[in-house]
Design an enzyme around this catalytic site. Sequence first.
Site, mmCIF file in Angstrom:
data_model
loop_
_atom_site.group_PDB
_atom_site.id
_atom_site.type_symbol
_atom_site.label_atom_id
_atom_site.label_comp_id
_atom_site.label_asym_id
_atom_site.label_seq_id
_atom_site.Cartn_x
_atom_site.Cartn_y
_atom_site.Cartn_z
ATOM 1 N N ARG A 46 -7.308 12.572 1.436
ATOM 2 C CA ARG A 46 -6.272 12.958 2.401
ATOM 3 C C ARG A 46 -4.869 12.493 2.010
ATOM 4 N NH1 ARG A 46 -7.846 9.553 7.750
ATOM 5 N NH2 ARG A 46 -9.808 10.656 7.380
ATOM 6 N N HIS A 47 -4.783 11.457 1.183
ATOM 7 C CA HIS A 47 -3.452 11.047 0.702
ATOM 8 C C HIS A 47 -3.498 10.830 -0.811
ATOM 9 C CE1 HIS A 47 -5.444 7.284 1.764
ATOM 10 N NE2 HIS A 47 -5.163 7.410 3.035
ATOM 11 N N HIS A 87 -4.051 -5.128 7.587
ATOM 12 C CA HIS A 87 -4.287 -4.015 8.501
ATOM 13 C C HIS A 87 -3.469 -4.199 9.778
ATOM 14 C CE1 HIS A 87 -6.238 -0.211 9.269
ATOM 15 N NE2 HIS A 87 -6.303 -0.559 10.535
ATOM 16 N N GLY A 88 -2.547 -3.272 9.968
ATOM 17 C CA GLY A 88 -1.729 -3.262 11.177
ATOM 18 C C GLY A 88 -0.577 -4.245 11.177
ATOM 19 N N ASN A 90 0.859 -1.194 0.000
ATOM 20 C CA ASN A 90 0.000 0.000 0.000
ATOM 21 C C ASN A 90 0.892 1.240 0.000
ATOM 22 O OD1 ASN A 90 -1.602 2.247 0.976
ATOM 23 N ND2 ASN A 90 -3.166 0.756 1.526
ATOM 24 N N THR A 149 -7.169 5.870 10.486
ATOM 25 C CA THR A 149 -7.042 4.783 9.531
ATOM 26 C C THR A 149 -8.281 3.922 9.663
ATOM 27 O OG1 THR A 149 -5.617 2.961 8.769
ATOM 28 C CG2 THR A 149 -5.814 3.279 11.155
ATOM 29 N N THR A 150 -8.497 3.006 8.739
ATOM 30 C CA THR A 150 -9.692 2.163 8.774
ATOM 31 C C THR A 150 -9.759 1.412 10.098
ATOM 32 O OG1 THR A 150 -9.510 1.899 6.385
ATOM 33 C CG2 THR A 150 -10.974 0.391 7.545
ATOM 34 N N HIS A 176 -5.769 3.692 -1.496
ATOM 35 C CA HIS A 176 -7.113 3.988 -0.984
ATOM 36 C C HIS A 176 -7.460 5.418 -1.380
ATOM 37 C CE1 HIS A 176 -9.992 4.024 2.772
ATOM 38 N NE2 HIS A 176 -10.586 4.413 1.663
ATOM 39 N N ARG A 215 -9.664 7.983 -0.709
ATOM 40 C CA ARG A 215 -10.672 8.381 0.273
ATOM 41 C C ARG A 215 -11.516 9.531 -0.263
ATOM 42 N NH1 ARG A 215 -10.666 7.297 5.788
ATOM 43 N NH2 ARG A 215 -9.198 5.671 6.433
ATOM 44 N N GLU A 254 -10.975 -9.894 2.231
ATOM 45 C CA GLU A 254 -9.761 -9.480 2.935
ATOM 46 C C GLU A 254 -10.067 -9.474 4.421
ATOM 47 O OE1 GLU A 254 -6.455 -5.886 3.407
ATOM 48 O OE2 GLU A 254 -7.836 -5.878 1.686
ATOM 49 N N GLU A 308 -8.761 0.538 -3.042
ATOM 50 C CA GLU A 308 -9.615 0.519 -1.863
ATOM 51 C C GLU A 308 -10.526 1.736 -1.905
ATOM 52 O OE1 GLU A 308 -6.767 -1.750 1.389
ATOM 53 O OE2 GLU A 308 -6.958 0.432 1.471
ATOM 54 N N ARG A 362 3.761 18.848 2.306
ATOM 55 C CA ARG A 362 4.262 20.099 1.746
ATOM 56 C C ARG A 362 3.474 20.550 0.520
ATOM 57 N NH1 ARG A 362 9.572 21.487 3.332
ATOM 58 N NH2 ARG A 362 9.300 23.262 1.914
ATOM 59 N N ASP A 387 -0.192 4.477 0.019
ATOM 60 C CA ASP A 387 -0.912 5.673 0.458
ATOM 61 C C ASP A 387 -0.010 6.690 1.145
ATOM 62 O OD1 ASP A 387 -3.275 4.629 -0.484
ATOM 63 O OD2 ASP A 387 -4.069 4.096 1.481
ATOM 64 N N HIS A 388 0.886 6.197 2.015
ATOM 65 C CA HIS A 388 1.625 7.133 2.852
ATOM 66 C C HIS A 388 2.839 7.745 2.168
ATOM 67 C CE1 HIS A 388 -1.182 6.668 5.993
ATOM 68 N NE2 HIS A 388 -1.015 5.362 6.039
ATOM 69 N N HIS A 443 1.748 1.027 5.908
ATOM 70 C CA HIS A 443 2.397 1.960 6.831
ATOM 71 C C HIS A 443 3.725 1.437 7.359
ATOM 72 C CE1 HIS A 443 3.109 4.021 10.703
ATOM 73 N NE2 HIS A 443 2.680 5.067 10.036
#
Length: 239
Positions: free
Chosen positions: A48-49, A190-191, A6, A99-100, A42, A44, A150, A69, A17, A8-9, A213
């Site tokens: 946001r990302h 997740h996690g 993933n 996060t989800t 994802h 959203r 999932e 996602e 920035r 996203d981050h 992440h």
Amino acid sequence: MRLAVNIDHIATLRNARNEYDPDPAEAALLAEKSGAAGIVCHLREDRRHIRDLDLQRLRQVVTTKLDLEMAMTEEMQAIALRTKPELVTLVPENREELTTEGGFNITRHFNALTEYIKPFRDASIAFSIFIEPDERAIELAGKAGADIVELHTGIYSLKETDQEREKELKKIRHAARFARSLNLEVVAGHGLNYKNSAPFAAIEEIEEVSIGHAIIARAAFTGLESAIREMIKLLGGEG
């Protein structure tokens, strides 16, 4: 065990920035080069990302599998059908969450979900639902028309003792076996991180894990390629 990354981050860091770097599309290319079996993003509702242009560029460059996602909204349905990722994963979405926070409430939304999935089947886009490791949720996912489930591993990832983690892992193993008995493909995420992901390599019914992440955080110190290869080794691959 396949690893889907993933990214996203990467976008989260860029958006801090509001500039152009780092580029999620470049991260996706490097992730594939490093052994990732797929790229997850994802989109959203609040953007946001990952943003719409990111998704367009990812569709252009990803050659393994693009997993989008998204929430169950008409806007996202239209975007997905236009973009044509290999896979769509339906997730619950709350604007206030970091996060989800849990699996999709399939019992509450079953009737609407059944209709929501139909255009994706017509477009030959695989459909996955992010759900709790629960037999009833898995059964309903199959009846609604999902190809993949999932399994949410967030509760497992928050446990602090070996005994607690093993208890949750037992639930996930059972859920994975049940899903496979219904001819559903099983993935998980997740996690998951470098401390808790290794046991999943022994669950043969789970074909892939999705991790974001933890890999991006490790990459800040080691580089993205090294971080991905290290995770693949933990999952039993050559890395």
